[in-house]
Design a protein around this motif. Structure first.
Motif, PDB file in Angstrom:
ATOM      1  N   HIS A  77       0.828  -1.209   0.000  1.00 16.82           N
ATOM      2  CA  HIS A  77       0.000   0.000   0.000  1.00 16.82           C
ATOM      3  C   HIS A  77       0.862   1.259   0.000  1.00 16.82           C
ATOM      4  O   HIS A  77       2.085   1.197  -0.008  1.00 16.82           O
ATOM      5  CB  HIS A  77      -0.983  -0.002   1.177  1.00 16.82           C
ATOM      6  N   GLU A  78       0.172   2.395  -0.024  1.00 18.38           N
ATOM      7  CA  GLU A  78       0.789   3.726  -0.070  1.00 18.38           C
ATOM      8  C   GLU A  78       1.464   4.021  -1.409  1.00 18.38           C
ATOM      9  O   GLU A  78       2.381   4.859  -1.476  1.00 18.38           O
ATOM     10  CB  GLU A  78       1.790   3.933   1.080  1.00 18.38           C
ATOM     11  N   LEU A  79       1.022   3.352  -2.486  1.00 12.15           N
ATOM     12  CA  LEU A  79       1.430   3.793  -3.814  1.00 12.15           C
ATOM     13  C   LEU A  79       0.649   5.056  -4.159  1.00 12.15           C
ATOM     14  O   LEU A  79      -0.435   5.291  -3.603  1.00 12.15           O
ATOM     15  CB  LEU A  79       1.176   2.706  -4.854  1.00 12.15           C
ATOM     16  N   LEU A  80       1.154   5.850  -5.069  1.00 13.47           N
ATOM     17  CA  LEU A  80       0.495   7.117  -5.385  1.00 13.47           C
ATOM     18  C   LEU A  80      -0.885   6.926  -5.993  1.00 13.47           C
ATOM     19  O   LEU A  80      -1.804   7.707  -5.739  1.00 13.47           O
ATOM     20  CB  LEU A  80       1.361   7.935  -6.359  1.00 13.47           C
ATOM     21  N   GLY A  81      -1.052   5.904  -6.818  1.00 17.13           N
ATOM     22  CA  GLY A  81      -2.338   5.731  -7.493  1.00 17.13           C
ATOM     23  C   GLY A  81      -2.594   6.894  -8.440  1.00 17.13           C
ATOM     24  O   GLY A  81      -1.699   7.409  -9.087  1.00 17.13           O
ATOM     25  N   GLY A  82      -3.860   7.339  -8.500  1.00 13.61           N
ATOM     26  CA  GLY A  82      -4.202   8.479  -9.336  1.00 13.61           C
ATOM     27  C   GLY A  82      -5.228   8.140 -10.391  1.00 13.61           C
ATOM     28  O   GLY A  82      -5.742   7.022 -10.465  1.00 13.61           O
ATOM     29  N   ALA A 140       3.323   3.496 -10.432  1.00 14.16           N
ATOM     30  CA  ALA A 140       3.259   2.046 -10.269  1.00 14.16           C
ATOM     31  C   ALA A 140       1.818   1.582 -10.079  1.00 14.16           C
ATOM     32  O   ALA A 140       1.015   2.237  -9.422  1.00 14.16           O
ATOM     33  CB  ALA A 140       4.110   1.617  -9.077  1.00 14.16           C
ATOM     34  N   ASN A 141       1.508   0.438 -10.653  1.00 13.55           N
ATOM     35  CA  ASN A 141       0.227  -0.230 -10.478  1.00 13.55           C
ATOM     36  C   ASN A 141       0.420  -1.306  -9.416  1.00 13.55           C
ATOM     37  O   ASN A 141       1.247  -2.207  -9.568  1.00 13.55           O
ATOM     38  CB  ASN A 141      -0.203  -0.848 -11.812  1.00 13.55           C
ATOM     39  N   ALA A 142      -0.338  -1.233  -8.321  1.00 16.35           N
ATOM     40  CA  ALA A 142      -0.155  -2.171  -7.211  1.00 16.35           C
ATOM     41  C   ALA A 142      -0.353  -3.619  -7.645  1.00 16.35           C
ATOM     42  O   ALA A 142       0.329  -4.527  -7.136  1.00 16.35           O
ATOM     43  CB  ALA A 142      -1.111  -1.823  -6.072  1.00 16.35           C
ATOM     44  N   SER A 190       9.644 -20.436  -7.130  1.00 14.97           N
ATOM     45  CA  SER A 190      10.444 -21.634  -6.833  1.00 14.97           C
ATOM     46  C   SER A 190      10.043 -22.282  -5.515  1.00 14.97           C
ATOM     47  O   SER A 190      10.355 -23.462  -5.282  1.00 14.97           O
ATOM     48  CB  SER A 190      11.937 -21.277  -6.806  1.00 14.97           C
ATOM     49  N   THR A 191       9.346 -21.577  -4.642  1.00 12.99           N
ATOM     50  CA  THR A 191       8.920 -22.121  -3.353  1.00 12.99           C
ATOM     51  C   THR A 191       7.593 -22.873  -3.452  1.00 12.99           C
ATOM     52  O   THR A 191       7.114 -23.425  -2.462  1.00 12.99           O
ATOM     53  CB  THR A 191       8.784 -21.001  -2.300  1.00 12.99           C
ATOM     54  N   GLU A 192       6.966 -22.875  -4.632  1.00 11.27           N
ATOM     55  CA  GLU A 192       5.749 -23.649  -4.902  1.00 11.27           C
ATOM     56  C   GLU A 192       4.642 -23.375  -3.876  1.00 11.27           C
ATOM     57  O   GLU A 192       4.158 -24.271  -3.199  1.00 11.27           O
ATOM     58  CB  GLU A 192       6.061 -25.147  -4.955  1.00 11.27           C
ATOM     59  N   PHE A 193       4.222 -22.169  -3.799  1.00  9.45           N
ATOM     60  CA  PHE A 193       3.147 -21.744  -2.896  1.00  9.45           C
ATOM     61  C   PHE A 193       1.791 -21.872  -3.582  1.00  9.45           C
ATOM     62  O   PHE A 193       1.702 -22.060  -4.800  1.00  9.45           O
ATOM     63  CB  PHE A 193       3.367 -20.284  -2.476  1.00  9.45           C
ATOM     64  N   LEU A 194       0.745 -21.733  -2.795  1.00  9.35           N
ATOM     65  CA  LEU A 194      -0.626 -21.723  -3.296  1.00  9.35           C
ATOM     66  C   LEU A 194      -1.294 -20.416  -2.894  1.00  9.35           C
ATOM     67  O   LEU A 194      -1.215 -20.016  -1.724  1.00  9.35           O
ATOM     68  CB  LEU A 194      -1.435 -22.895  -2.709  1.00  9.35           C
ATOM     69  N   ILE A 195      -1.937 -19.739  -3.820  1.00 11.23           N
ATOM     70  CA  ILE A 195      -2.642 -18.499  -3.492  1.00 11.23           C
ATOM     71  C   ILE A 195      -4.003 -18.846  -2.893  1.00 11.23           C
ATOM     72  O   ILE A 195      -4.757 -19.662  -3.446  1.00 11.23           O
ATOM     73  CB  ILE A 195      -2.825 -17.621  -4.745  1.00 11.23           C
ATOM     74  N   SER A 196      -4.315 -18.204  -1.771  1.00 10.41           N
ATOM     75  CA  SER A 196      -5.621 -18.428  -1.135  1.00 10.41           C
ATOM     76  C   SER A 196      -6.553 -17.238  -1.310  1.00 10.41           C
ATOM     77  O   SER A 196      -7.775 -17.399  -1.307  1.00 10.41           O
ATOM     78  CB  SER A 196      -5.456 -18.745   0.355  1.00 10.41           C
ATOM     79  N   SER A 197      -6.009 -16.012  -1.457  1.00 12.04           N
ATOM     80  CA  SER A 197      -6.865 -14.839  -1.683  1.00 12.04           C
ATOM     81  C   SER A 197      -6.068 -13.753  -2.395  1.00 12.04           C
ATOM     82  O   SER A 197      -4.835 -13.689  -2.277  1.00 12.04           O
ATOM     83  CB  SER A 197      -7.429 -14.287  -0.359  1.00 12.04           C
ATOM     84  N   TYR A 198      -6.794 -12.926  -3.129  1.00  7.88           N
ATOM     85  CA  TYR A 198      -6.157 -11.815  -3.852  1.00  7.88           C
ATOM     86  C   TYR A 198      -7.194 -10.721  -4.048  1.00  7.88           C
ATOM     87  O   TYR A 198      -8.309 -10.967  -4.513  1.00  7.88           O
ATOM     88  CB  TYR A 198      -5.649 -12.276  -5.229  1.00  7.88           C
ATOM     89  N   THR A 199      -6.836  -9.498  -3.723  1.00  7.87           N
ATOM     90  CA  THR A 199      -7.670  -8.342  -4.028  1.00  7.87           C
ATOM     91  C   THR A 199      -6.781  -7.121  -4.226  1.00  7.87           C
ATOM     92  O   THR A 199      -5.916  -6.832  -3.394  1.00  7.87           O
ATOM     93  CB  THR A 199      -8.720  -8.071  -2.919  1.00  7.87           C
ATOM     94  N   GLY A 200      -6.988  -6.430  -5.350  1.00 12.68           N
ATOM     95  CA  GLY A 200      -6.180  -5.247  -5.644  1.00 12.68           C
ATOM     96  C   GLY A 200      -6.963  -4.242  -6.453  1.00 12.68           C
ATOM     97  O   GLY A 200      -7.704  -4.601  -7.373  1.00 12.68           O
ATOM     98  N   GLY A 201      -6.819  -2.976  -6.126  1.00  7.03           N
ATOM     99  CA  GLY A 201      -7.525  -1.910  -6.824  1.00  7.03           C
ATOM    100  C   GLY A 201      -8.908  -1.695  -6.255  1.00  7.03           C
ATOM    101  O   GLY A 201      -9.478  -2.557  -5.582  1.00  7.03           O
ATOM    102  N   SER A 205      -3.615   1.537  -5.990  1.00  8.61           N
ATOM    103  CA  SER A 205      -2.611   1.999  -5.029  1.00  8.61           C
ATOM    104  C   SER A 205      -2.371   1.008  -3.906  1.00  8.61           C
ATOM    105  O   SER A 205      -1.504   1.233  -3.055  1.00  8.61           O
ATOM    106  CB  SER A 205      -3.040   3.345  -4.433  1.00  8.61           C
ATOM    107  N   SER A 206      -3.121  -0.087  -3.861  1.00  7.95           N
ATOM    108  CA  SER A 206      -2.928  -1.087  -2.813  1.00  7.95           C
ATOM    109  C   SER A 206      -3.351  -2.461  -3.305  1.00  7.95           C
ATOM    110  O   SER A 206      -4.127  -2.581  -4.267  1.00  7.95           O
ATOM    111  CB  SER A 206      -3.721  -0.717  -1.554  1.00  7.95           C
ATOM    112  N   CYS A 207      -2.852  -3.487  -2.631  1.00  2.86           N
ATOM    113  CA  CYS A 207      -3.140  -4.858  -3.026  1.00  2.86           C
ATOM    114  C   CYS A 207      -2.875  -5.783  -1.836  1.00  2.86           C
ATOM    115  O   CYS A 207      -1.898  -5.589  -1.100  1.00  2.86           O
ATOM    116  CB  CYS A 207      -2.254  -5.246  -4.210  1.00  2.86           C
ATOM    117  N   LYS A 208      -3.741  -6.766  -1.639  1.00  2.14           N
ATOM    118  CA  LYS A 208      -3.574  -7.742  -0.563  1.00  2.14           C
ATOM    119  C   LYS A 208      -3.603  -9.156  -1.140  1.00  2.14           C
ATOM    120  O   LYS A 208      -4.492  -9.475  -1.943  1.00  2.14           O
ATOM    121  CB  LYS A 208      -4.685  -7.600   0.473  1.00  2.14           C
ATOM    122  N   VAL A 209      -2.649  -9.972  -0.719  1.00  3.27           N
ATOM    123  CA  VAL A 209      -2.565 -11.361  -1.179  1.00  3.27           C
ATOM    124  C   VAL A 209      -2.204 -12.249  -0.007  1.00  3.27           C
ATOM    125  O   VAL A 209      -1.377 -11.875   0.834  1.00  3.27           O
ATOM    126  CB  VAL A 209      -1.505 -11.518  -2.297  1.00  3.27           C
TER     127      VAL A 209
END
Length: 498
Positions: free
Chosen positions: A219-224, A235-237, A250-261, A269-273
């Motif tokens: 977070h705390e990107l300028l956005g606009g 920058a686009n978050a 390379s660590t072979e993770f699994l995504i459980s949630s994603y929300t951005g914009g 300007s922000s993104c959570k994963v």
């Protein structure tokens, strides 16, 4: 319409002329009016019309139109419609306890600028409404005047698309008061469209044993504003997050949630994963994320001056499920593949962005990844090309490509010859500013083209005081430009009635 908030009352006392414009604007700051929540502002405008005994009409979609007859002897002069929009974009600093549905915007003055405490100011387009209300209540010589206040410009432009056409607007000329550059006259704007991708994803319902959940919060990107700042390479978050996460595959993770914009026309300007990774690989995952974050900070240190923040937390899993490894990889590649930014500069107007697109909102919804892309162009053919290219990406990726009804809007093409409104405004401009006007076209979308398309023969122009960083908590209104721009508006109305 009065200012009742104590903080804003104090600010009003410190503001210069035109006091009536600033008073109307600060009063609007107390009325919730984010897109989709138009009842409060509509009711306030209708009440204003009733109290001031001004002819007021509301069409089926909820646009409000005021009519003021010309002063004595000028009743038959050309009618001019002032056009503004009622809604604003509501964004705030992370962690700020503020509710746009109930709380008044707290304004403040900083070095000649009017801004807000941690939220968008709403000068886009509250100051335009204030100009219109002031014109309706001031006494000066003018022809017939209309003020059209449309709904939901920032999201669907539904007010402009569905404005009543059966003799609702009577004016041939229209002055849109939604530009953001003082001492200038806008004569053209971009068209655009929004498209939604839906990429099917597969899930595992049971969390694997021995996993750590790592939560990433950027977070705390300028956005606009995507139509105003897209050429600044902010920058686009969503893109920043994807580059970090791809660096750790390379660590072979699994995504459980994603929300951005948060909005189609705002640079994210922000993104959570949140991801699930084997306990013994969690430290390596976080190291790789931090390493790429550092590289991105180096890339953007000249641009992202606000201070980008990345929070990383390793915790016990709380997610109820996650994507399969195949869907995780597919999702990351898909987001990474969609272009964001300037696509083409205008070959005719120096410095004007002709075409762009923004990867504005990304989120996982049940078993699908949803991405909203907002494209703009001042060229019909380039809009078509962008649409075709995005459709090709969807086809290659197996994603559904959805055209949102009513989201497409046409470019506003300049009319520079035999234009009485433009000549009148140029005359007024030289009187107010003592110089030749700067006439230009913009990359942002204005409602002018849509309304012009519905009212054949209507001639629009657009002006406005200087506003910076709209759609973000850094939004500012340059105080001194309010007076000069308002004088230009009034003098144009006087000139065209002569």
């Amino acid at each position: 319409m009065q200012v009742t908030n104590e903080n804003n009352k104090k600010v009003l006392k410190e503001l210069p002329s035109p006091k009536n414009v600033f008073e109307y604007f600060l009063a609007l700051c107390e009325i919730p009016r984010c897109s989709g929540n138009m009842k409060g502002i509509r009711d306030a405008l209708v009440k204003f019309g009733e109290e001031k005994e001004i002819e007021t009409k509301v069409d089926e979609i909820g646009n409000v139109l005021f009519r003021k007859p010309g002063t004595k002897g000028l009743e038959d002069k050309p009618s001019v419609c002032l056009q503004v929009h009622m809604d604003m974009v509501g964004t705030k600093d992370e962690g700020l306890n503020f509710n746009f549905e109930t709380d008044p915007i707290q304004t403040k003055i900083e070095n000649g600028w009017l801004t807000a405490e941690g939220t968008t100011l709403g000068a886009d387009n509250g100051i335009g409404i204030a100009f219109g209300l002031a014109v309706l209540t001031e006494e000066f010589e003018h022809g017939p005047i209309e003020l059209l206040c449309t709904v939901d410009e920032e999201t669907t432009m539904e007010g402009a698309f569905k404005v009543e056409t059966e003799d609702f607007i009577k004016s041939k000329f229209m002055i849109n008061v939604d530009s953001e550059e003082d001492a200038a006259i806008c004569f053209g704007s971009a068209g655009g469209f929004e498209r939604i991708f839906k990429l099917p994803l597969e899930r595992i319902e049971k969390i694997p044993e021995g996993c750590t959940q790592v939560n990433l919060y950027l977070h705390e990107l300028l956005g606009g504003h995507t139509g105003v700042q897209i050429h600044e390479n902010r920058a686009n978050a969503n893109k920043w997050m994807i580059r970090m996460v791809l660096a750790a595959t390379s660590t072979e993770f699994l995504i459980s949630s994603y929300t951005g914009g948060h909005a189609k026309n705002a640079i994210p300007s922000s993104c959570k994963v949140s991801v699930l990774v084997e306990e013994e690989k969690a430290d390596k995952f976080m190291d790789l994320i931090q390493e790429m974050h550092g590289k991105l900070m180096e890339e953007f240190f000249v641009i992202e001056t606000k201070g980008v923040v990345l929070e990383i937390e390793a915790a016990k899993p709380t997610a109820e499920g996650a994507l399969t490894i195949e869907s995780t990889v597919q999702m990351l590649d898909f987001i990474h593949a969609i272009p964001h930014g300037v696509m083409r500069m205008s070959p005719e107007v120096e410095g004007l962005v002709e075409s762009s697109q923004s990867v504005s909102i990304v989120k996982i919804v049940e078993n699908a990844l949803e991405i909203l892309v907002f494209a703009r162009s001042s060229s019909y053919s380039q809009l078509k090309i962008l649409d075709q290219q995005l459709g090709s990406i969807a086809s290659l990726s197996g994603a559904e490509y959805i055209k949102k009804d009513g989201s497409d809007f046409p470019p506003w093409e300049p009319m520079l010859r035999d234009n009485l409104l433009l000549e009148s405004m140029k005359t007024a401009f030289k009187k107010i500013y003592k110089k030749e006007p700067h006439c230009y076209a913009i990359h942002a979308g204005l409602e002018c083209s849509i309304i012009q398309d519905k009212y054949d023969g209507m001639i629009p122009l657009s002006i406005g005081p200087t506003i910076t960083d709209p759609h973000s908590p850094q939004e500012k209104l340059e105080i001194s430009t309010v007076e000069t721009c308002y004088k230009l508006l009034k003098e144009t109305l006087v000139t065209i009635a002569k």
